[in-house]
Each structure stands twice: as C-alpha cells, then as structure tokens.
Design an enzyme around this catalytic site. Structure first.
Site, PDB file in Angstrom:
ATOM      1  N   GLY A  12       0.799  -1.222   0.000  1.00  0.00           N
ATOM      2  CA  GLY A  12       0.000   0.000   0.000  1.00  0.00           C
ATOM      3  C   GLY A  12       0.832   1.271   0.000  1.00  0.00           C
ATOM      4  O   GLY A  12       0.376   2.316   0.469  1.00  0.00           O
ATOM      5  N   ARG A  95      -6.215  -7.991  -8.484  1.00  0.00           N
ATOM      6  CA  ARG A  95      -7.309  -8.888  -8.845  1.00  0.00           C
ATOM      7  C   ARG A  95      -7.830  -8.504 -10.216  1.00  0.00           C
ATOM      8  O   ARG A  95      -7.904  -7.312 -10.556  1.00  0.00           O
ATOM      9  CB  ARG A  95      -8.478  -8.767  -7.848  1.00  0.00           C
ATOM     10  CG  ARG A  95      -8.179  -9.180  -6.448  1.00  0.00           C
ATOM     11  CD  ARG A  95      -7.904 -10.653  -6.284  1.00  0.00           C
ATOM     12  NE  ARG A  95      -9.003 -11.504  -6.702  1.00  0.00           N
ATOM     13  CZ  ARG A  95      -8.897 -12.824  -6.858  1.00  0.00           C
ATOM     14  NH1 ARG A  95      -7.746 -13.432  -6.642  1.00  0.00           N
ATOM     15  NH2 ARG A  95      -9.936 -13.547  -7.234  1.00  0.00           N
ATOM     16  N   HIS A 113       0.093   1.300 -13.165  1.00  0.00           N
ATOM     17  CA  HIS A 113       0.759   0.079 -13.627  1.00  0.00           C
ATOM     18  C   HIS A 113       2.240   0.380 -13.835  1.00  0.00           C
ATOM     19  O   HIS A 113       2.585   1.416 -14.420  1.00  0.00           O
ATOM     20  CB  HIS A 113       0.116  -0.407 -14.931  1.00  0.00           C
ATOM     21  CG  HIS A 113       0.689  -1.699 -15.409  1.00  0.00           C
ATOM     22  ND1 HIS A 113       0.385  -2.904 -14.799  1.00  0.00           N
ATOM     23  CD2 HIS A 113       1.574  -1.976 -16.391  1.00  0.00           C
ATOM     24  CE1 HIS A 113       1.057  -3.865 -15.412  1.00  0.00           C
ATOM     25  NE2 HIS A 113       1.787  -3.339 -16.379  1.00  0.00           N
ATOM     26  N   GLN A 177       8.849   6.776  -8.521  1.00  0.00           N
ATOM     27  CA  GLN A 177       8.152   7.583  -9.539  1.00  0.00           C
ATOM     28  C   GLN A 177       6.637   7.510  -9.326  1.00  0.00           C
ATOM     29  O   GLN A 177       5.931   8.512  -9.461  1.00  0.00           O
ATOM     30  CB  GLN A 177       8.468   7.053 -10.946  1.00  0.00           C
ATOM     31  CG  GLN A 177       9.899   7.258 -11.383  1.00  0.00           C
ATOM     32  CD  GLN A 177      10.240   8.727 -11.547  1.00  0.00           C
ATOM     33  OE1 GLN A 177       9.417   9.514 -12.005  1.00  0.00           O
ATOM     34  NE2 GLN A 177      11.425   9.093 -11.130  1.00  0.00           N
TER      35      GLN A 177
HETATM   36  C1  GAR Z   1       3.029  -0.980  -7.660  1.00  0.00           C
HETATM   37  O1  GAR Z   1       4.281  -1.063  -8.290  1.00  0.00           O
HETATM   38  C2  GAR Z   1       1.931  -0.934  -8.707  1.00  0.00           C
HETATM   39  O2  GAR Z   1       2.273  -0.216  -9.842  1.00  0.00           O
HETATM   40  C3  GAR Z   1       1.762  -2.395  -9.014  1.00  0.00           C
HETATM   41  O3  GAR Z   1       1.850  -3.041  -7.770  1.00  0.00           O
HETATM   42  C4  GAR Z   1       2.713  -2.281  -6.915  1.00  0.00           C
HETATM   43  C5  GAR Z   1       1.993  -2.036  -5.613  1.00  0.00           C
HETATM   44  O4  GAR Z   1       2.817  -1.416  -4.658  1.00  0.00           O
HETATM   45  N1  GAR Z   1       0.510  -2.645  -9.682  1.00  0.00           N
HETATM   46  C6  GAR Z   1       0.332  -3.506 -10.685  1.00  0.00           C
HETATM   47  O5  GAR Z   1       1.214  -4.220 -11.086  1.00  0.00           O
HETATM   48  C7  GAR Z   1      -1.069  -3.532 -11.279  1.00  0.00           C
HETATM   49  N2  GAR Z   1      -1.108  -4.244 -12.498  1.00  0.00           N
HETATM   50  P1  GAR Z   1       2.177  -0.737  -3.355  1.00  0.00           P
HETATM   51  O6  GAR Z   1       1.239  -1.749  -2.716  1.00  0.00           O
HETATM   52  O7  GAR Z   1       3.353  -0.467  -2.469  1.00  0.00           O
HETATM   53  O8  GAR Z   1       1.451   0.509  -3.768  1.00  0.00           O
END
Ligand code: GAR
Length: 193
Positions: A12, A95, A113, A177
């Site tokens: 998160g 999900r 993403h 970023q």
């Molecule tokens: C982030 O890098 C986000 O871009 C990626 O999961 C990570 C979550 O990090 N999302 C995806 O790959 C969606 N297809 P976080 O829980 O520390 O925000």
C-alpha cells in the site's frame, strides 16, 4: 464531498503516498475531497494498518472466501458503495475485475501500472522490459476499462534503464516515480470534478 476509495492488496505504498498528498496539499479544503476508505482483498495487507492509524476506514474483503469472481466483486462493490466514491483508486490491487464491476465504476476508476503502457501489461513488467532490451522504463496511470492494464492514459513517467539494472532495482526506482505521479494524477482529476 468527493470521496476517494482506495483498493490495495499488499504494502500500500501508493495508497500511503495518496493519503499523505491529500493531507499535505489540503485536498479537503481545496476540493472537499477525502480518502474515505481503504479496502484490501487480503486481510494481512500491511497498508490496512497504515490507513487505520490515520483514522481512515480500513476493511478487508477476502477474495478467498468467495466461490466466484462475480460473488467477490459483488461483496467488494457493497463495501465500496457504502463510502459513495467519486473516485475509485486501484493502488497495487492485484485482482482481475469482472466486466460488471468495471461497468459499475466506469469513468471514476483509475489504476497505476509499473510499465509504459501499452507495453508490458500484466505481471513481471520490469524483467520483461529488461529481457526485451528496453532503454527506458516507466509507470502509467490510466482509466480502468475491461481491457486488463489498458484504458485511456492519464499520466506517465519515464526513467532510463541503467547498465546492470535488475528487475528489483528497476521496481524500486519505478515505485518512487509512482509515489509522485499517482497523487498528482488524482489531484488533477479532483480539480476537473
Ligand atoms: C506498484 O508497483 C503498482 O504499480 C503495481 O503493484 C505495486 C503495488 O505497490 N501494480 C500492478 O502491477 C497492477 N497491475 P504498493 O502496494 O506499495 O502501492
């Protein structure tokens, strides 16, 4: 009041960056906006604790408790709708969503993403960028449509791939970023509401 509901699955850190931007940039005073709830499909997501500590409604809807994607999405939608979101923000929410769910939040659901979409939708984006010999990588904020990790692009950040980069190093730089790009993109959406 434009309520923001954030969906997470794990750390998160993007959610935390958005909550911090909301506080620091006074989105409440400026746009009447607030992060009304953080919801995870995993009860053990670390991000839930962060939200709770900030006094934000934090809840888990465990996908493992449901027999089908439709049933899970219906329960998730019920939890989300209690907070009447103007914006539904997917922040590391891992999900696949059913078409019905996507339709329900059409026009108010966004995702981040870790690639320069439309390249490298799906998983293992950084390794795939390295394997392809890409010279740059990046992150994308986009509106959510039925097409997984696609949909109209709202914002992107580009970064160079350095000699000797590993997927892990790239992921860490991409994440910093993301923490700048995502709050900025959401602020711009609030400005336009
Ligand atoms: C982030 O890098 C986000 O871009 C990626 O999961 C990570 C979550 O990090 N999302 C995806 O790959 C969606 N297809 P976080 O829980 O520390 O925000």
């Amino acid at each position: 009041m434009p309520n923001i509901v954030i969906l997470i699955s794990g750390a998160g850190s993007n959610m935390a960056a958005i909550v911090q931007a909301c506080e620091k940039e006074r989105w409440g005073e400026r746009f009447g906006a607030r992060v009304a709830a953080v919801i995870s499909n995993r009860p053990d997501a670390q991000g839930l604790e962060f939200a709770q500590e900030r006094g934000i409604a934090a809840e888990a809807v465990d996908h493992k408790a449901f027999d089908s994607r439709e049933d899970f999405d219906a329960a998730l939608a019920k939890a989300i709708d209690r907070h009447e979101p103007a914006l539904l923000v997917l922040a590391g929410f891992m999900r696949i969503l059913t078409p019905g769910f996507v339709k329900r939040y059409e026009g108010r659901m966004v995702n981040i993403h870790p690639s320069l979409l439309p390249a490298f939708a799906g998983l293992n984006t950084h390794q795939r960028a390295l394997d392809a010999g890409c010279k740059v990588a990046g992150v994308t904020v986009h509106r959510v449509t039925d097409d997984l990790d696609h949909g109209p692009i709202l914002a992107q950040a580009v970064m160079p791939i350095l000699r000797g980069d590993t997927a892990q190093a790239l992921a860490a730089r991409a994440l910093s970023q993301e923490h700048i790009l995502y709050p900025k993109a959401i602020r711009e959406l609030l400005e336009a509401l």
